[in-house]
Design a protein around this motif. Structure first.
Motif, PDB file in Angstrom:
ATOM      1  N   THR A  24       0.833  -1.214   0.000  1.00 57.64           N
ATOM      2  CA  THR A  24       0.000   0.000   0.000  1.00 57.64           C
ATOM      3  C   THR A  24       0.860   1.254   0.000  1.00 57.64           C
ATOM      4  O   THR A  24       0.583   2.203  -0.734  1.00 57.64           O
ATOM      5  CB  THR A  24      -0.944  -0.003   1.222  1.00 57.64           C
ATOM      6  OG1 THR A  24      -1.736  -1.192   1.190  1.00 57.64           O
ATOM      7  CG2 THR A  24      -1.838   1.217   1.225  1.00 57.64           C
ATOM      8  N   ILE A  25       1.906   1.259   0.794  1.00 60.50           N
ATOM      9  CA  ILE A  25       2.791   2.431   0.859  1.00 60.50           C
ATOM     10  C   ILE A  25       3.499   2.630  -0.482  1.00 60.50           C
ATOM     11  O   ILE A  25       3.638   3.767  -0.951  1.00 60.50           O
ATOM     12  CB  ILE A  25       3.799   2.294   2.014  1.00 60.50           C
ATOM     13  CG1 ILE A  25       3.045   2.380   3.359  1.00 60.50           C
ATOM     14  CG2 ILE A  25       4.870   3.369   1.940  1.00 60.50           C
ATOM     15  CD1 ILE A  25       3.890   2.071   4.576  1.00 60.50           C
ATOM     16  N   ARG A  26       3.893   1.546  -1.117  1.00 60.50           N
ATOM     17  CA  ARG A  26       4.527   1.675  -2.436  1.00 60.50           C
ATOM     18  C   ARG A  26       3.551   2.236  -3.460  1.00 60.50           C
ATOM     19  O   ARG A  26       3.932   3.054  -4.300  1.00 60.50           O
ATOM     20  CB  ARG A  26       5.068   0.324  -2.898  1.00 60.50           C
ATOM     21  CG  ARG A  26       6.365  -0.047  -2.225  1.00 60.50           C
ATOM     22  CD  ARG A  26       6.903  -1.348  -2.744  1.00 60.50           C
ATOM     23  NE  ARG A  26       8.258  -1.569  -2.246  1.00 60.50           N
ATOM     24  CZ  ARG A  26       8.827  -2.756  -2.172  1.00 60.50           C
ATOM     25  NH1 ARG A  26       8.169  -3.831  -2.577  1.00 60.50           N
ATOM     26  NH2 ARG A  26      10.049  -2.873  -1.717  1.00 60.50           N
ATOM     27  N   LEU A  27       2.292   1.799  -3.411  1.00 64.78           N
ATOM     28  CA  LEU A  27       1.281   2.355  -4.311  1.00 64.78           C
ATOM     29  C   LEU A  27       1.119   3.852  -4.080  1.00 64.78           C
ATOM     30  O   LEU A  27       0.993   4.625  -5.030  1.00 64.78           O
ATOM     31  CB  LEU A  27      -0.072   1.653  -4.089  1.00 64.78           C
ATOM     32  CG  LEU A  27      -0.228   0.262  -4.679  1.00 64.78           C
ATOM     33  CD1 LEU A  27      -1.546  -0.356  -4.201  1.00 64.78           C
ATOM     34  CD2 LEU A  27      -0.195   0.314  -6.188  1.00 64.78           C
ATOM     35  N   LEU A  28       1.126   4.254  -2.816  1.00 58.87           N
ATOM     36  CA  LEU A  28       0.986   5.667  -2.473  1.00 58.87           C
ATOM     37  C   LEU A  28       2.169   6.468  -3.002  1.00 58.87           C
ATOM     38  O   LEU A  28       1.982   7.524  -3.630  1.00 58.87           O
ATOM     39  CB  LEU A  28       0.857   5.825  -0.959  1.00 58.87           C
ATOM     40  CG  LEU A  28       0.866   7.243  -0.415  1.00 58.87           C
ATOM     41  CD1 LEU A  28      -0.236   8.085  -1.038  1.00 58.87           C
ATOM     42  CD2 LEU A  28       0.737   7.227   1.103  1.00 58.87           C
ATOM     43  N   ASP A  83      -7.185   1.668   5.741  1.00 56.32           N
ATOM     44  CA  ASP A  83      -6.662   1.867   7.095  1.00 56.32           C
ATOM     45  C   ASP A  83      -5.222   2.371   7.072  1.00 56.32           C
ATOM     46  O   ASP A  83      -4.853   3.261   7.842  1.00 56.32           O
ATOM     47  CB  ASP A  83      -6.759   0.570   7.907  1.00 56.32           C
ATOM     48  CG  ASP A  83      -8.201   0.134   8.135  1.00 56.32           C
ATOM     49  OD1 ASP A  83      -9.120   0.985   8.020  1.00 56.32           O
ATOM     50  OD2 ASP A  83      -8.414  -1.064   8.430  1.00 56.32           O
ATOM     51  N   VAL A  84      -4.404   1.831   6.172  1.00 54.59           N
ATOM     52  CA  VAL A  84      -3.009   2.276   6.055  1.00 54.59           C
ATOM     53  C   VAL A  84      -2.969   3.724   5.565  1.00 54.59           C
ATOM     54  O   VAL A  84      -2.248   4.562   6.119  1.00 54.59           O
ATOM     55  CB  VAL A  84      -2.206   1.358   5.095  1.00 54.59           C
ATOM     56  CG1 VAL A  84      -0.840   1.951   4.792  1.00 54.59           C
ATOM     57  CG2 VAL A  84      -2.066  -0.035   5.687  1.00 54.59           C
ATOM     58  N   LEU A  85      -3.756   4.035   4.536  1.00 55.60           N
ATOM     59  CA  LEU A  85      -3.736   5.381   3.951  1.00 55.60           C
ATOM     60  C   LEU A  85      -4.272   6.436   4.917  1.00 55.60           C
ATOM     61  O   LEU A  85      -3.736   7.540   4.996  1.00 55.60           O
ATOM     62  CB  LEU A  85      -4.553   5.398   2.657  1.00 55.60           C
ATOM     63  CG  LEU A  85      -3.980   4.575   1.502  1.00 55.60           C
ATOM     64  CD1 LEU A  85      -4.994   4.476   0.372  1.00 55.60           C
ATOM     65  CD2 LEU A  85      -2.679   5.161   1.015  1.00 55.60           C
ATOM     66  N   GLU A  86      -5.328   6.103   5.650  1.00 56.28           N
ATOM     67  CA  GLU A  86      -5.929   7.079   6.557  1.00 56.28           C
ATOM     68  C   GLU A  86      -4.988   7.472   7.697  1.00 56.28           C
ATOM     69  O   GLU A  86      -5.173   8.518   8.306  1.00 56.28           O
ATOM     70  CB  GLU A  86      -7.252   6.565   7.104  1.00 56.28           C
ATOM     71  CG  GLU A  86      -8.376   6.659   6.098  1.00 56.28           C
ATOM     72  CD  GLU A  86      -9.713   6.222   6.645  1.00 56.28           C
ATOM     73  OE1 GLU A  86      -9.748   5.421   7.612  1.00 56.28           O
ATOM     74  OE2 GLU A  86     -10.733   6.689   6.113  1.00 56.28           O
ATOM     75  N   ALA A  87      -3.991   6.647   7.973  1.00 49.23           N
ATOM     76  CA  ALA A  87      -3.032   6.982   9.029  1.00 49.23           C
ATOM     77  C   ALA A  87      -2.251   8.255   8.685  1.00 49.23           C
ATOM     78  O   ALA A  87      -1.736   8.929   9.577  1.00 49.23           O
ATOM     79  CB  ALA A  87      -2.069   5.823   9.244  1.00 49.23           C
ATOM     80  N   TYR A  88      -2.195   8.605   7.399  1.00 55.13           N
ATOM     81  CA  TYR A  88      -1.457   9.797   6.969  1.00 55.13           C
ATOM     82  C   TYR A  88      -2.343  11.033   6.872  1.00 55.13           C
ATOM     83  O   TYR A  88      -1.840  12.132   6.663  1.00 55.13           O
ATOM     84  CB  TYR A  88      -0.774   9.546   5.620  1.00 55.13           C
ATOM     85  CG  TYR A  88       0.218   8.417   5.691  1.00 55.13           C
ATOM     86  CD1 TYR A  88       1.421   8.577   6.376  1.00 55.13           C
ATOM     87  CD2 TYR A  88      -0.056   7.191   5.122  1.00 55.13           C
ATOM     88  CE1 TYR A  88       2.318   7.537   6.470  1.00 55.13           C
ATOM     89  CE2 TYR A  88       0.840   6.145   5.211  1.00 55.13           C
ATOM     90  CZ  TYR A  88       2.024   6.323   5.892  1.00 55.13           C
ATOM     91  OH  TYR A  88       2.915   5.280   5.996  1.00 55.13           O
ATOM     92  N   LEU A  89      -3.637  10.846   7.011  1.00 54.89           N
ATOM     93  CA  LEU A  89      -4.559  11.985   6.945  1.00 54.89           C
ATOM     94  C   LEU A  89      -4.793  12.537   8.340  1.00 54.89           C
ATOM     95  O   LEU A  89      -4.761  11.788   9.322  1.00 54.89           O
ATOM     96  CB  LEU A  89      -5.904  11.549   6.345  1.00 54.89           C
ATOM     97  CG  LEU A  89      -5.885  11.138   4.880  1.00 54.89           C
ATOM     98  CD1 LEU A  89      -7.248  10.602   4.467  1.00 54.89           C
ATOM     99  CD2 LEU A  89      -5.493  12.304   3.997  1.00 54.89           C
ATOM    100  N   PRO A  90      -5.055  13.834   8.455  1.00 49.77           N
ATOM    101  CA  PRO A  90      -5.383  14.397   9.759  1.00 49.77           C
ATOM    102  C   PRO A  90      -6.728  13.845  10.228  1.00 49.77           C
ATOM    103  O   PRO A  90      -7.494  13.275   9.446  1.00 49.77           O
ATOM    104  CB  PRO A  90      -5.463  15.906   9.512  1.00 49.77           C
ATOM    105  CG  PRO A  90      -5.563  16.063   8.042  1.00 49.77           C
ATOM    106  CD  PRO A  90      -5.027  14.834   7.404  1.00 49.77           C
ATOM    107  N   ALA A  91      -7.024  14.032  11.501  1.00 46.86           N
ATOM    108  CA  ALA A  91      -8.291  13.558  12.052  1.00 46.86           C
ATOM    109  C   ALA A  91      -9.449  14.153  11.254  1.00 46.86           C
ATOM    110  O   ALA A  91      -9.402  15.305  10.825  1.00 46.86           O
ATOM    111  CB  ALA A  91      -8.403  13.958  13.514  1.00 46.86           C
ATOM    112  N   GLN A  92     -10.467  13.328  11.052  1.00 48.84           N
ATOM    113  CA  GLN A  92     -11.617  13.763  10.271  1.00 48.84           C
ATOM    114  C   GLN A  92     -12.485  14.737  11.074  1.00 48.84           C
ATOM    115  O   GLN A  92     -12.664  14.589  12.281  1.00 48.84           O
ATOM    116  CB  GLN A  92     -12.456  12.554   9.846  1.00 48.84           C
ATOM    117  CG  GLN A  92     -11.702  11.620   8.908  1.00 48.84           C
ATOM    118  CD  GLN A  92     -11.374  12.275   7.586  1.00 48.84           C
ATOM    119  OE1 GLN A  92     -12.254  12.605   6.820  1.00 48.84           O
ATOM    120  NE2 GLN A  92     -10.093  12.470   7.322  1.00 48.84           N
ATOM    121  N   MET A  93     -13.025  15.730  10.385  1.00 46.55           N
ATOM    122  CA  MET A  93     -13.875  16.734  11.007  1.00 46.55           C
ATOM    123  C   MET A  93     -15.268  16.151  11.237  1.00 46.55           C
ATOM    124  O   MET A  93     -15.732  15.316  10.474  1.00 46.55           O
ATOM    125  CB  MET A  93     -14.028  17.955  10.100  1.00 46.55           C
ATOM    126  CG  MET A  93     -12.777  18.698   9.838  1.00 46.55           C
ATOM    127  SD  MET A  93     -13.110  20.026   8.665  1.00 46.55           S
ATOM    128  CE  MET A  93     -12.411  21.382   9.556  1.00 46.55           C
TER     129      MET A  93
END
Length: 147
Positions: A24-28, A83-93
């Motif tokens: 997943t990280i490689r795809l990102l 789940d892996v990708l969302e770890a890099y996003l800020p907390a959702q509003m």
């Protein structure tokens, strides 16, 4: 920068032999690099957030399609990538926080009626990018302008 953190996480995933996370990280990283090449830019945090948000949206759509088709195995794989990708996003509003931003944008633009939706979305999008699902934002803007 987020890009540096992603690279460090890739190295950690390699060391710990986490194949799914590494994939997943490689795809990102490939998606970020593609965006840099296409636009001839050096991706800053805002661009990386856009790429991550787009990838999460694509995977959410895929999860819905797989579940509708009875393919829970593929849906769970996509969910793991989310789940892996969302770890890099800020907390959702929350919807209340999004609502306040929409109210500010409506007041700022003087918008009234559905014809002004594009103007309001143009003001709201940069303020919530990566912190809110744009489908939810769109729904809330429509509700606000319809009232």
């Amino acid at each position: 920068m987020i890009k540096d953190r992603i690279r460090e996480d890739m190295k950690a995933a390699m060391r710990s032999h986490e194949a799914a996370r590494l994939s997943t990280i490689r795809l990102l990283l490939a998606a970020i690099k593609q965006r840099e090449v296409d636009e001839r830019i050096e991706a800053d945090d805002a661009v990386v957030m856009q790429v991550i948000a787009k990838m999460v949206k694509q995977r959410r759509d895929s999860v819905q399609q797989y579940r509708a088709g009875g393919r829970e195995d593929l849906a769970s794989k996509e969910q793991a990538e989310i789940d892996v990708l969302e770890a890099y996003l800020p907390a959702q509003m929350s919807e209340e926080e999004i609502g306040r931003i929409i109210d500010e944008a409506v007041a700022e633009s003087g918008a009234s009626g559905m014809a002004a939706m594009g103007k309001v979305m143009a003001l709201v999008k940069p303020r919530v990018l990566g912190q809110a699902d744009m489908g939810t934002v769109s729904r809330l803007v429509k509700a606000k302008l319809a009232s």
